[in-house]
Enzyme design. Structure first.
Site, PDB file in Angstrom:
ATOM      1  CG  HIS A  28       3.884  -2.197  11.089  1.00 35.06           C
ATOM      2  ND1 HIS A  28       4.754  -1.135  11.238  1.00 35.06           N
ATOM      3  CD2 HIS A  28       3.065  -1.875  10.055  1.00 35.06           C
ATOM      4  CE1 HIS A  28       4.466  -0.196  10.337  1.00 35.06           C
ATOM      5  NE2 HIS A  28       3.442  -0.628   9.606  1.00 35.06           N
ATOM      6  CG  ASP A  67       0.335  -1.539   7.620  1.00 34.47           C
ATOM      7  OD1 ASP A  67       1.212  -2.409   7.762  1.00 34.47           O
ATOM      8  OD2 ASP A  67       0.559  -0.324   7.779  1.00 34.47           O
ATOM      9  CG  HIS A 102      -4.157   0.297   6.426  1.00 31.90           C
ATOM     10  ND1 HIS A 102      -4.234   0.713   7.740  1.00 31.90           N
ATOM     11  CD2 HIS A 102      -2.916   0.648   5.989  1.00 31.90           C
ATOM     12  CE1 HIS A 102      -3.088   1.281   8.085  1.00 31.90           C
ATOM     13  NE2 HIS A 102      -2.275   1.255   7.043  1.00 31.90           N
ATOM     14  CG  ASP A 114       4.887   2.969   7.282  1.00 33.15           C
ATOM     15  OD1 ASP A 114       3.998   3.398   6.524  1.00 33.15           O
ATOM     16  OD2 ASP A 114       4.644   2.200   8.233  1.00 33.15           O
ATOM     17  CG  HIS A 115       4.113  -0.237   4.284  1.00 34.05           C
ATOM     18  ND1 HIS A 115       4.230  -1.549   4.683  1.00 34.05           N
ATOM     19  CD2 HIS A 115       3.600   0.427   5.359  1.00 34.05           C
ATOM     20  CE1 HIS A 115       3.816  -1.678   5.939  1.00 34.05           C
ATOM     21  NE2 HIS A 115       3.423  -0.487   6.367  1.00 34.05           N
ATOM     22  CG  HIS A 133      -0.343   0.035   2.542  1.00 31.48           C
ATOM     23  ND1 HIS A 133       0.413  -0.993   3.066  1.00 31.48           N
ATOM     24  CD2 HIS A 133      -0.365   0.989   3.518  1.00 31.48           C
ATOM     25  CE1 HIS A 133       0.825  -0.685   4.279  1.00 31.48           C
ATOM     26  NE2 HIS A 133       0.366   0.523   4.573  1.00 31.48           N
ATOM     27  CG  HIS A 151      -0.108   4.376   4.625  1.00 28.15           C
ATOM     28  ND1 HIS A 151      -0.821   3.717   5.609  1.00 28.15           N
ATOM     29  CD2 HIS A 151      -1.003   5.211   4.021  1.00 28.15           C
ATOM     30  CE1 HIS A 151      -2.083   4.141   5.596  1.00 28.15           C
ATOM     31  NE2 HIS A 151      -2.207   5.037   4.641  1.00 28.15           N
TER      32      HIS A 151
END
Length: 257
Positions: free
Chosen positions: A167, A129, A111, A57-58, A53, A55
């Site tokens: 995570h 996530d 998400h 941090d990905h 996805h 975001h």
């Protein structure tokens, strides 16, 4: 071969290495130095990026990694998710290969609007996530019904499927799960195990992978149809989406205590 690579405070990146060709896919490679080091250590050539996805941090390493490695010719991301550097937007049921390794896409929006999970060689699922070990991602702009549908897709996979999550949240998730499902003996064992394993990021062993069978036993978001979770939600709640909403709300409220 699946190689988990820790990133940031608690993110997991992964290398999926096709043993026949030594081609590799990097899953959510936010830390490009760490993922390149892992590839070098395993004599693998990264040709593909799989993004669960959008975001940061990905997906935040996608542009930098494609600029750094001329070997990368495909960057996958979910349809409508606006993944940086994407070359192939994928939807439910799409499939492709990394060398001889087969990958199938499960579309799991909630998400983010275009979140996807990657099902590899009928044995490994990379859930980003959407599903965590004993947890699930925030709904953000998504709906409880979408998360129910996403979990139904994941839980329909064979029980032996390895679950590789986005995570390292396992110990905290298990603590809430014990609160929501207090008579679940397996969960109490799982919580102690997670504490003993520690975090790969802090020099521990980490808790990946889980399995679909374990999530059916120990994930409250996978157990919304069990009597213990129905009781947690209030026994008069017949609607599955409403139970998913209430378990997620329960987790959020518990986390603020």
């Amino acid at each position: 071969s699946i190689i988990p690579v820790p990133a940031l405070a608690d993110n997991y990146m992964y290398l999926i290495i096709d043993n026949q060709s030594s081609e590799a896919a990097a899953v959510d490679p936010v830390d490009i130095d760490a993922i390149q080091k892992a590839a070098a250590e395993h004599n693998a050539t990264i040709t593909t990026i799989l993004t669960t996805h959008n975001h940061w941090d990905h997906s935040g390493g996608n542009i930098k990694l494609t600029n750094a490695l001329s070997t990368i010719d495909r960057v996958y991301g979910g349809a409508g998710d606006d993944v940086p550097a994407v070359t192939h937007e994928v939807k439910d049921g799409d499939s492709f290969s990394i060398g001889t390794t087969q990958v199938k896409v499960l579309f799991t929006p909630c998400h983010t609007p275009g979140h996807v999970c990657y099902y590899v060689d009928d044995h490994h699922i990379f859930t980003g996530d959407t599903m965590f070990i004993s947890g699930c991602g925030n709904f953000n702009t998504g709906t409880p019904a979408q998360m129910v549908e996403a979990f139904d897709k994941l839980l329909a996979l064979p029980d032996s499927t390895n679950v590789w999550v986005g995570h390292e949240y396992t110990a905290k998730n298990c603590a809430f799960a014990c609160y929501a499902d207090p008579n679940n003996a397996e969960l109490k064992k799982r919580l102690e195990w997670a504490k003993e394993q520690g975090s790969l990021h802090a020099g521990g062993k980490g808790t990946v992978p889980s399995t679909i069978a374990t999530e059916k036993e120990c994930n409250p978001f996978a157990r919304i149809d069990h009597l213990s979770l129905m009781k947690f939600c209030g026994e008069c709640v017949d609607d599955r989406s409403e139970r998913m909403r209430l378990v997620r709300k329960g987790k959020d409220d518990w986390g603020r205590k």
